[in-house]
Enzyme design. Structure first.
Site, short mmCIF file in Angstrom:
data_model
loop_
_atom_site.label_atom_id
_atom_site.label_comp_id
_atom_site.label_asym_id
_atom_site.label_seq_id
_atom_site.Cartn_x
_atom_site.Cartn_y
_atom_site.Cartn_z
CB THR A 168 -0.81 -0.06 1.31
OG1 THR A 168 -1.46 -1.32 1.36
CG2 THR A 168 -1.77 1.06 1.46
NE ARG A 196 -7.64 -8.64 2.52
CZ ARG A 196 -6.75 -7.68 2.61
NH1 ARG A 196 -6.67 -6.76 1.67
NH2 ARG A 196 -5.93 -7.60 3.63
CB VAL A 197 -12.53 -4.84 1.94
CG1 VAL A 197 -12.13 -3.43 2.30
CG2 VAL A 197 -13.35 -4.84 0.64
N GLY A 198 -9.31 -5.00 2.97
CA GLY A 198 -8.43 -4.91 4.14
C GLY A 198 -8.65 -3.62 4.90
CB THR A 219 1.84 0.37 4.44
OG1 THR A 219 2.28 -0.74 3.66
CG2 THR A 219 3.01 0.83 5.30
N GLY A 222 -3.58 -5.98 6.31
CA GLY A 222 -4.84 -5.31 6.64
C GLY A 222 -5.63 -5.98 7.73
N1 GLY Z 1 -2.79 -2.91 3.66
C1 GLY Z 1 -3.42 -3.37 2.50
C2 GLY Z 1 -4.29 -4.51 2.67
O1 GLY Z 1 -4.09 -5.33 3.56
O2 GLY Z 1 -5.21 -4.64 1.91
#
Ligand code: GLY
Length: 299
Positions: A168, A196-198, A219, A222
């Site tokens: 990220t 999937r969302v982090g 970063t 997630g």
């Molecule tokens: N930090 C990015 C993610 O885990 O999606």
């Protein structure tokens, strides 16, 4: 008295390989310089954060925009958020496809809708309405970029324990009016499940900004970052007068102890004090304050 224009950016943590060190340093330096140029021209902290992140979304070696990692089906689903520390207004987008500046879509969601977070197909439809054109990543890449992209997006996804190359991107800025903004953009975990969302598009997790405390951008992994609401945690510490460096270190220590996860964090307050902490092997970042001739870059 005007506040000291400042921008701090990161190009992701994890195990940035030796051959990407110089590129990553150049990429974060350019982003910090673009952010500072924006502030110098009278742009706001939000403008600077958006401009800095857009420049990193254009770099194939960062995991955002053009350089995004593929999910387990070989597709790209992008997440981003931006936050205005003057008003706490926030714009977030998750699992959007074929939009290579999701940070700009996040800002439009913040400024042109009554919502905070738009996901998936809804985000793509909204992007179209707002005049953001969908593009296929393969049409955007030069031959050289395409080769690097393929090399970085290995077909076998790494496990979260196997540190991968880069992550990220994010930025936090302070403008001359004392406003702080923060933002983050990502392609997410390589090989992630579709949908999937982090942490990145979750306020307080991927980023947070409040003029009265400061701003932060994260970063890393997630699933761990979200559990400890990493960015808000650092901002709460700064609200209690903890210096940004100590706030970043404390937040990362909490994440390490409570989740055994991996992450990095940048922080900034209205006094133009900054912080950086990470528990991965590397994290690319750059800092620029007014009157500095060039960004200070570290990895
Ligand atoms: N930090 C990015 C993610 O885990 O999606």
């Amino acid at each position: 008295m005007p506040f000291k224009k400042t921008i701090i950016v990161h190009g992701g943590a994890w195990n940035i390989p030796d051959q990407l060190i110089e590129l990553s340093k150049t990429g974060v330096a350019e982003a910090a310089q673009i952010g500072m140029n924006t502030l110098t021209r009278g742009g706001s902290a939000l403008d600077a954060v958006e401009a800095a992140i857009r420049s990193m979304e254009d770099k194939v070696y960062f995991n955002a925009g053009k350089g995004a990692s593929r999910n387990s089906e070989g597709g790209y689903e992008l997440d981003a958020m931006i936050m205005n520390g003057a008003t706490l207004q926030t714009g977030c987008v998750a699992a959007v496809r074929n939009i290579f500046h999701p940070i700009t879509l996040a800002r439009k969601i913040m400024e042109q809708t009554d919502h905070i977070l738009i996901v998936g197909e809804g985000a793509n439809k909204l992007a179209e309405k707002l005049g953001i054109t969908e593009q296929n990543i393969n049409n955007l890449l030069t031959q050289q970029e395409a080769q690097l992209h393929t090399q970085l997006n290995k077909t076998t996804p790494p496990t979260v324990k196997e540190l991968f190359a880069g992550d990220t991107v994010g930025a936090v800025a302070l403008d001359t009016n004392g406003n702080i903004a923060a933002g983050t953009s990502t392609g997410g975990l390589p090989g992630k499940l579709p949908g999937r969302v982090g942490d990145t598009p979750l306020p307080g997790c991927g980023a947070y900004a409040d003029n009265q405390s400061g701003g932060a951008s994260a970063t890393g992994w997630g699933e761990a970052i979200a559990k400890v609401v990493l960015s808000k945690q650092a901002c709460d510490l700064m609200a209690n007068n903890t210096p940004p460096q100590k706030a970043a270190e404390t937040a990362i220590n909490t994440l390490t102890q409570k989740t055994k996860g991996w992450a990095g964090l940048i922080t900034l307050n209205q006094k133009s004090e900054t912080g950086t902490a990470y528990n991965t092997s590397r994290m690319a970042r750059a800092l620029m304050k007014e009157q500095m001739h060039q960004p200070q870059t570290t990895i």
